[in-house]
Design a protein around this motif. Structure first.
Motif, PDB file in Angstrom:
ATOM      1  N   PRO A 157       0.892  -1.135   0.130  1.00 36.31           N
ATOM      2  CA  PRO A 157      -0.200  -0.158  -0.084  1.00 36.31           C
ATOM      3  C   PRO A 157       0.790   1.092  -0.130  1.00 36.31           C
ATOM      4  O   PRO A 157       1.987   1.366   0.415  1.00 36.31           O
ATOM      5  N   ARG A 158       0.338   2.351  -0.540  1.00 34.65           N
ATOM      6  CA  ARG A 158       0.830   3.625  -0.595  1.00 34.65           C
ATOM      7  C   ARG A 158       0.037   4.489   0.347  1.00 34.65           C
ATOM      8  O   ARG A 158      -1.307   4.587   0.670  1.00 34.65           O
ATOM      9  N   ALA A 159       0.736   5.361   1.140  1.00 34.57           N
ATOM     10  CA  ALA A 159      -0.035   6.388   2.208  1.00 34.57           C
ATOM     11  C   ALA A 159       0.512   7.683   1.736  1.00 34.57           C
ATOM     12  O   ALA A 159       1.875   7.741   1.500  1.00 34.57           O
ATOM     13  N   ALA A 160      -0.304   8.610   1.697  1.00 33.15           N
ATOM     14  CA  ALA A 160       0.085   9.820   1.422  1.00 33.15           C
ATOM     15  C   ALA A 160      -0.519  11.054   2.308  1.00 33.15           C
ATOM     16  O   ALA A 160      -1.537  10.892   2.827  1.00 33.15           O
ATOM     17  N   ASP A 220      -4.892  14.430  10.839  1.00 35.96           N
ATOM     18  CA  ASP A 220      -6.096  14.869  11.227  1.00 35.96           C
ATOM     19  C   ASP A 220      -7.240  13.967  10.985  1.00 35.96           C
ATOM     20  O   ASP A 220      -8.181  13.534  11.683  1.00 35.96           O
ATOM     21  N   GLU A 221      -7.527  13.334   9.612  1.00 39.07           N
ATOM     22  CA  GLU A 221      -8.258  12.486   9.074  1.00 39.07           C
ATOM     23  C   GLU A 221      -7.814  11.693   7.986  1.00 39.07           C
ATOM     24  O   GLU A 221      -7.326  12.132   7.099  1.00 39.07           O
ATOM     25  N   LEU A 222      -8.584  10.373   7.885  1.00 40.26           N
ATOM     26  CA  LEU A 222      -8.456   9.792   6.605  1.00 40.26           C
ATOM     27  C   LEU A 222      -9.456  10.464   5.472  1.00 40.26           C
ATOM     28  O   LEU A 222     -10.810  10.563   5.783  1.00 40.26           O
ATOM     29  N   LEU A 223      -8.933  10.998   4.629  1.00 37.67           N
ATOM     30  CA  LEU A 223      -9.940  11.577   3.718  1.00 37.67           C
ATOM     31  C   LEU A 223     -10.345  10.627   2.652  1.00 37.67           C
ATOM     32  O   LEU A 223     -11.558  10.715   2.237  1.00 37.67           O
ATOM     33  N   TRP A 224      -9.448   9.853   1.775  1.00 33.21           N
ATOM     34  CA  TRP A 224      -9.687   8.830   0.925  1.00 33.21           C
ATOM     35  C   TRP A 224      -9.173   7.764   0.722  1.00 33.21           C
ATOM     36  O   TRP A 224      -7.989   7.704   1.553  1.00 33.21           O
ATOM     37  N   THR A 225      -9.757   6.768   0.111  1.00 28.46           N
ATOM     38  CA  THR A 225      -8.818   5.674  -0.219  1.00 28.46           C
ATOM     39  C   THR A 225      -8.954   5.339  -1.617  1.00 28.46           C
ATOM     40  O   THR A 225      -9.858   5.885  -2.392  1.00 28.46           O
ATOM     41  N   GLY A 226      -8.072   4.758  -2.397  1.00 31.79           N
ATOM     42  CA  GLY A 226      -8.263   4.416  -3.914  1.00 31.79           C
ATOM     43  C   GLY A 226      -6.849   3.642  -4.292  1.00 31.79           C
ATOM     44  O   GLY A 226      -6.823   2.702  -3.484  1.00 31.79           O
ATOM     45  N   TYR A 261      -3.837   5.322   0.672  1.00 30.40           N
ATOM     46  CA  TYR A 261      -4.718   6.035   1.561  1.00 30.40           C
ATOM     47  C   TYR A 261      -4.187   7.511   1.695  1.00 30.40           C
ATOM     48  O   TYR A 261      -3.041   7.832   1.790  1.00 30.40           O
ATOM     49  N   TYR A 262      -4.953   8.216   1.735  1.00 28.64           N
ATOM     50  CA  TYR A 262      -4.924   9.764   1.770  1.00 28.64           C
ATOM     51  C   TYR A 262      -5.322  10.609   3.118  1.00 28.64           C
ATOM     52  O   TYR A 262      -6.564  10.503   3.473  1.00 28.64           O
ATOM     53  N   PHE A 263      -4.250  11.124   3.884  1.00 30.87           N
ATOM     54  CA  PHE A 263      -4.695  11.651   5.045  1.00 30.87           C
ATOM     55  C   PHE A 263      -4.234  13.012   5.068  1.00 30.87           C
ATOM     56  O   PHE A 263      -3.399  13.538   4.458  1.00 30.87           O
ATOM     57  N   ARG A 264      -5.425  14.001   5.396  1.00 31.79           N
ATOM     58  CA  ARG A 264      -5.318  15.083   5.829  1.00 31.79           C
ATOM     59  C   ARG A 264      -4.450  15.498   7.231  1.00 31.79           C
ATOM     60  O   ARG A 264      -4.630  14.687   8.119  1.00 31.79           O
ATOM     61  N   VAL A 265      -3.519  16.290   7.099  1.00 31.73           N
ATOM     62  CA  VAL A 265      -2.708  16.531   8.259  1.00 31.73           C
ATOM     63  C   VAL A 265      -2.851  17.894   9.099  1.00 31.73           C
ATOM     64  O   VAL A 265      -3.082  18.886   8.126  1.00 31.73           O
ATOM     65  N   ARG A 266      -2.706  18.142  10.158  1.00 34.56           N
ATOM     66  CA  ARG A 266      -2.707  19.337  10.855  1.00 34.56           C
ATOM     67  C   ARG A 266      -1.470  19.422  11.607  1.00 34.56           C
ATOM     68  O   ARG A 266      -0.673  18.698  11.705  1.00 34.56           O
ATOM     69  N   LEU A 298      -9.533  17.160  -4.548  1.00 33.74           N
ATOM     70  CA  LEU A 298      -8.503  18.106  -3.993  1.00 33.74           C
ATOM     71  C   LEU A 298      -9.458  19.448  -4.320  1.00 33.74           C
ATOM     72  O   LEU A 298      -9.015  20.476  -3.525  1.00 33.74           O
ATOM     73  N   ARG A 299      -9.786  19.946  -5.477  1.00 29.39           N
ATOM     74  CA  ARG A 299     -10.317  21.129  -5.691  1.00 29.39           C
ATOM     75  C   ARG A 299     -11.355  21.535  -4.549  1.00 29.39           C
ATOM     76  O   ARG A 299     -11.617  22.507  -4.106  1.00 29.39           O
ATOM     77  N   GLU A 300     -12.379  20.351  -4.250  1.00 31.06           N
ATOM     78  CA  GLU A 300     -13.324  20.656  -3.347  1.00 31.06           C
ATOM     79  C   GLU A 300     -12.732  20.835  -1.755  1.00 31.06           C
ATOM     80  O   GLU A 300     -13.060  21.895  -1.295  1.00 31.06           O
TER      81      GLU A 300
END
Length: 159
Positions: A5-8, A83-89, A97-102, A148-150
């Protein structure tokens, strides 16, 4: 074969997202992961200009969220908290796995393997991208551009 898996990390600041703008060219298309996923039959790799979120492989025994933070630090010298898991794909056929960070600290600076491997045929550049630049940069995977635009529109309204 199990795909690693890849995490971003999704780092948003002042209505922009941090991306790694890339240029990759291999001598042979059979050696190029981007040729493979663009269905380029070769024999030569023509080169690929694109951008990705900071991220990489989830190592054995590591959670995807920890991997996203580790990769963020290794590639950019930034530290943060998830912060949260935004999306998977998927990314090049592997789970992503795409995580928003704070609580992001530091000034982005190219580091780690990306800094070591930086050369004319494998270049890396950290950039703060506005929503309008994502397509221009060839953001990959392309299916994340709308999301990402949203996200940037919402952060612009909140910030």
């Amino acid at each position: 074969m199990v795909k690693i898996p890849r995490a971003a990390a999704v780092v948003v600041q002042a209505g922009k997202v941090l991306v790694i703008k890339r240029y990759l060219r291999k001598a042979d298309s059979s050696d190029c992961v981007m040729c493979e996923y663009a269905s380029v039959s070769g024999p030569r790799c023509g080169g690929h200009a694109y951008a990705v979120l900071p991220g990489g492989h989830v190592e054995a025994g590591e959670s995807a969220s920890v991997a996203a933070l580790r990769e963020l630090w290794e590639e950019t010298t930034l530290t943060a908290n998830v912060d949260e898991l935004l999306w998977t794909g998927t990314h090049n056929g592997r789970p992503a796995y795409y995580f928003r960070v704070r609580d992001v600290e530091g000034t982005p600076r190219l580091s780690g393997a990306e800094a070591e491997e930086h050369c004319p045929t494998n270049s890396f550049e950290l950039r703060w991208a506005e929503a309008s630049e994502l397509v221009e940069f060839g953001f990959y995977p392309a299916e994340l551009v709308g999301r990402l635009r949203e996200l940037l529109e919402v952060s612009d309204q909140v910030g």
